[in-house]
Write an enzyme that holds these catalytic residues in place. Sequence first.
Site, short mmCIF file in Angstrom:
data_model
loop_
_atom_site.label_atom_id
_atom_site.label_comp_id
_atom_site.label_asym_id
_atom_site.label_seq_id
_atom_site.Cartn_x
_atom_site.Cartn_y
_atom_site.Cartn_z
CG ASN A 9 -3.40 -7.07 8.88
OD1 ASN A 9 -4.42 -6.52 9.29
ND2 ASN A 9 -3.19 -7.37 7.61
NE ARG A 86 -4.47 -3.48 6.17
CZ ARG A 86 -5.61 -4.07 5.88
NH1 ARG A 86 -5.95 -5.19 6.48
NH2 ARG A 86 -6.41 -3.55 4.99
CG HIS A 175 -6.06 -2.51 -1.45
ND1 HIS A 175 -6.99 -2.79 -2.43
CD2 HIS A 175 -6.28 -3.39 -0.45
CE1 HIS A 175 -7.75 -3.79 -2.03
NE2 HIS A 175 -7.34 -4.17 -0.83
NE ARG A 236 -14.88 -5.53 0.23
CZ ARG A 236 -13.62 -5.16 0.48
NH1 ARG A 236 -13.25 -3.91 0.33
NH2 ARG A 236 -12.73 -6.05 0.88
CD GLU A 380 -1.20 -5.29 1.38
OE1 GLU A 380 -1.36 -6.51 1.14
OE2 GLU A 380 -2.14 -4.51 1.54
#
Length: 398
Positions: A9, A86, A175, A236, A380
């Site tokens: 990843n 990923r 996601h 964010r 994940e």
Amino acid sequence: MEDIILVVNCGSSSLKLAVFDSHYNKVVSALAERLSTDDAFARFAGDEAPLSLPSGASHEAALQALIDALRARGILERDPVAIGHRVVHGGETFREAALLDDDAITAIRDCSGLAPLHNPVNLSGISATRALFPDVPQVAVFDTAFHQTLPPRAFHYALPEAYYRDWAVRRYGFHGTSHYFMTQEAARLLGITPAGTSIISAHLGNGCSIAAIRDGISVDTSMGLTPLEGLVMGTRSGDVDPGLFDFLAGKGISATELHEVLNKKSGLLGLSGQSNDMRSLCELADHGHKPSELAIDVFCFRLAKYIGSMMASLTRLNALVFTGGIGGNSARVRQQTLSHLRLLGFELDPELNQCNGLYSDGRIDSEGSRFPIMVIPTNEELVIAREALRLAETSQTV
Ligand code: AMP
């Protein structure tokens, strides 16, 4: 000797590596950070001492150092059977994971315009592992793929239609690997089939998104063209009035500056003026720090509104499911969020909520709750490992 699967990843300045055995047990994982800076370093999970990396080490150099270290530890005595990567953006091209041949790599490169900070760095990880292991099947698992089932009413912005036609401007959602895992796990824990599972899945970490999943497929989600839309996050902003751009241009703030502010200086950090870290904010709020209290309040209220809005896409609800560092650990955030939704009939059991559902198969709802409420740790990497092996096996039977 055990077959092993590598999961890679690559983030903008980091690289996470995980090694699974063929029963999907995690053998070891490692993290390299501050790549391409003088402070680049890597560390295996559980190790005190970091691994020395050359100053300014790139993603490729970090990967090489980690693979060498795995070999030295006897974990990688022969090549892995599959490597999963990923990849952030699969655009409209990738509705599921894909074997990485030259065509797939070109298609990922073509999606880079939609994720300029992410896809190029994902691709550098892919080319590095392809060079290191040319004979091993490699697979890309996309953050966006699970949301490719969104119906047009959920993915279109109300913008001139040429923006979509010519530039692929639409809502994609992110996601997806986590929301997919949550669906599978909720189904398993509730004893129903994934294809019959309808949940609202709230992934609340440094990045936050929520998804409505109807009969096993994603039908709405809070992130959009980029991972900036929707919920309040660590740094964010999530949703703002698009009129803000013109207003702030009038104050001399350029689009580039505003982009930086909305991505890196807003959210919990912007509101609290202190931290992007929910745990720190909870402590500060407990000591009477008002801006931290406000940041938590805005975070929870926005989340509550989004949970309510996800109801528009569902005809029934098997469970509301929380995950991520915040969703999985903060009883306070879950309690404060659901206090806004009494009208919908969500009721937490205070003790189960406090224990993060650890001793109750994830359940944290009270007997009187209209819907089950659950906490499920996401995984994940496991999804990526499974997809990598599944597709690697199909590649060998062709
Ligand atoms: P993630 O990106 O999933 O690792 O999540 C990181 C976020 O989870 C940070 O804001 C952490 O402060 C938050 N977090 C982790 N543990 C807790 C906790 N016990 N209570 C509140 N927030 C937590």
